[in-house]
Design a protein around this motif. Sequence first.
Motif, short mmCIF file in Angstrom:
data_model
loop_
_atom_site.label_atom_id
_atom_site.label_comp_id
_atom_site.label_asym_id
_atom_site.label_seq_id
_atom_site.Cartn_x
_atom_site.Cartn_y
_atom_site.Cartn_z
N ILE A 50 2.32 6.23 -0.37
CA ILE A 50 1.52 5.86 -1.55
C ILE A 50 0.08 6.33 -1.38
CG2 ILE A 50 0.67 3.93 -2.96
CD1 ILE A 50 3.72 4.49 -3.18
N THR A 51 -0.42 7.06 -2.38
CA THR A 51 -1.82 7.53 -2.36
C THR A 51 -2.60 7.10 -3.60
OG1 THR A 51 -1.12 9.61 -3.40
CG2 THR A 51 -1.22 9.58 -1.00
N LEU A 52 -1.94 6.46 -4.54
CA LEU A 52 -2.62 6.07 -5.79
C LEU A 52 -2.09 4.74 -6.31
CD1 LEU A 52 -4.49 7.11 -8.23
CD2 LEU A 52 -2.32 7.73 -9.32
N PHE A 53 -3.03 3.86 -6.69
CA PHE A 53 -2.67 2.66 -7.46
C PHE A 53 -3.12 2.87 -8.90
CE2 PHE A 53 -3.45 -0.40 -3.61
CZ PHE A 53 -2.24 -0.04 -3.05
N ARG A 102 -10.10 -3.08 -3.88
CA ARG A 102 -10.90 -2.25 -2.97
C ARG A 102 -11.15 -2.95 -1.62
NH1 ARG A 102 -14.50 0.90 -6.16
NH2 ARG A 102 -13.32 2.76 -6.78
N ASN A 103 -11.41 -4.27 -1.72
CA ASN A 103 -11.61 -5.03 -0.47
C ASN A 103 -10.42 -4.86 0.45
OD1 ASN A 103 -14.10 -6.07 -0.88
ND2 ASN A 103 -13.39 -8.05 -1.68
N ARG A 104 -9.25 -4.88 -0.15
CA ARG A 104 -8.01 -4.87 0.62
C ARG A 104 -7.62 -3.46 1.04
NH1 ARG A 104 -4.83 -9.64 1.40
NH2 ARG A 104 -3.12 -8.86 2.66
N TRP A 105 -7.78 -2.51 0.11
CA TRP A 105 -7.38 -1.12 0.37
C TRP A 105 -8.55 -0.20 0.02
CZ3 TRP A 105 -3.96 -4.32 -2.59
CH2 TRP A 105 -2.82 -4.76 -1.89
N PRO A 106 -9.55 -0.15 0.90
CA PRO A 106 -10.80 0.55 0.54
C PRO A 106 -10.62 2.04 0.26
CG PRO A 106 -10.95 -0.43 2.76
CD PRO A 106 -9.62 -0.80 2.21
N ASP A 107 -9.58 2.65 0.82
CA ASP A 107 -9.48 4.11 0.69
C ASP A 107 -8.46 4.57 -0.33
OD1 ASP A 107 -11.41 4.42 2.68
OD2 ASP A 107 -9.90 4.11 4.24
#
Lengths: 319, 319
Positions: B182-185, B207-212
């Motif tokens: 996975i690279t995009l939400f 963002r907090n959880r998955w910053p990148d």
Amino acid sequence: MADLPTHVEIHEEGPREGFQIEPGPIGSADKIRLIEALAETGLRHVQVCSFVNPRLVPGWADAEAVVAGFRARPGVEYTGLFFNGNGLDRALAFRDKLAIRGSISLTASDAFTRRNLHRSHAENVAAMRQHSALQLARGIPVNRIGVMAAFGCNYQGDIPPAQVIRTLQDGLAIATETGADITLFSLADTMGWATPARIERVIGEVRNRWPDMALSLHLHDTRGLAVANAFAGLKLGVTRYDSTVGGLGGCPFAGQPKAAGNICTEELVLLCEEMGIATGVDLDALIEVGRMAEAIVGHQLPSELIHAGSLDAFRRKAA
Amino acid sequence: MADLPTHVEIHEEGPREGFQIEPGPIGSADKIRLIEALAETGLRHVQVCSFVNPRLVPGWADAEAVVAGFRARPGVEYTGLFFNGNGLDRALAFRDKLAIRGSISLTASDAFTRRNLHRSHAENVAAMRQHSALQLARGIPVNRIGVMAAFGCNYQGDIPPAQVIRTLQDGLAIATETGADITLFSLADTMGWATPARIERVIGEVRNRWPDMALSLHLHDTRGLAVANAFAGLKLGVTRYDSTVGGLGGCPFAGQPKAAGNICTEELVLLCEEMGIATGVDLDALIEVGRMAEAIVGHQLPSELIHAGSLDAFRRKAA
């Protein structure tokens, strides 16, 4: 979101803006019905009519009948728009019912001034000097400078912020000469040129120059950005907005017969309330009035929210 | 404005979203004409159809004819929407013409999942596990998790950001189990519940959880706030947006037959370009395509900008 205001002051201009441009004819009784319904929603400021030349704006030929006819609700301030001595005198006949506030109204675009008022900017400054003196002579306070086309102009193109500053300086010079005490600058996006970036730039420059002056935004949704522009204004701490129920209105002088109207009051209220900014307005009641406005004008209004329904209505159903 | 992105990637979904909900019937030739015109405006991503059950979505019964019929422009990526193996197989028949990208599609609202898919969330997770494995088995990369109703739901009410996080975690678990990278939400405001404040809150927590992780916003203008929400997204550095020309679309499953459609591509382009954010799109050309879309569907579309005209058009006249 820490710098958002805690409340905003909404000036409802739907009756004045809407009935000025709607082809109609719309009966005085319907205008009165809308004004009375708006005052029941929690709105505290309603501009009910325009005292303008009925040959130029036939939609407001019945301004006197409408003002005489509506039942005023205590706690609600009603105003009428006027631009010259004749309009002022017509408004003064209703000074027991209307809050009569003076204004120095200029335009940041010389090209728009010529098209709209058939005057140069210099001639308009002279006219406003006379008008300011007249208002004060009649005992009407003049506390506001309005600047139309403050974010761009269909006839002149982009308006640099420095031009807005110069226009405000012209207004302040009039105030000094005539003894007016200015406490509010109202910046109008008359033809829908504002973007959030432009709002930030213009307000930034005005604030740099006059850090303590209260600001008001008069936004049009001509190109769909009005709510985004209001959000930009809220982030900058602007707490006073003009708007119209259902998104009634448009600018009959700007050469865009199909252009959308003002920022829609319902959508402005939704934006604010969902961010914890108090408006004092019962949104569900206001949505009903937006639907009434749509029925009165007889065609679909630009408001999306009056067609979709409020979030609270769905929250109640889901609970 | 310092934190604004320098460019955005716009995914045009007008043909797919619009023709899925328009009562029509609209001929395949008109659909093809719109797709080809969109690709001439500088848009690089166009979703051209939906491979869904024609009994449920009769507007896309001609998906094959449309995909076979349009002339592909080099440099433009064309996609088709599919949710199950049957749809995937129909898309795969056009793998030379369509970019076929896999997805794990979930919904943050259990009530909406039940209404829309007639499944519980747990059943939907199981179905998506199977679907992810199938896509990978067919050699289709699965790099995207989509979350519908990420900002609220007509049937469930407010959706807490924690629920969006849990839904993304469910999607990531599926990815891990099936070997997807996975690279995009993609966060979808399916029923128009988002406000700028809610956008900030949800994106902040994600963002907090998955910053990148790269993020994409799929916004609907159901209550008039879509452009303000996109502006909030831009301020947060979100660089990918779905939108529809003219504001085509709406959600046929959300019980709001009169609800407005997606965020209008023209207004998104105006917002971005006027803030110095490159879209690659020729706005005047796109406005012409919006007017074409209006002629094809035979009624007024929600876009204000296609009725008012671009600022550049007026700048040229004023110069």
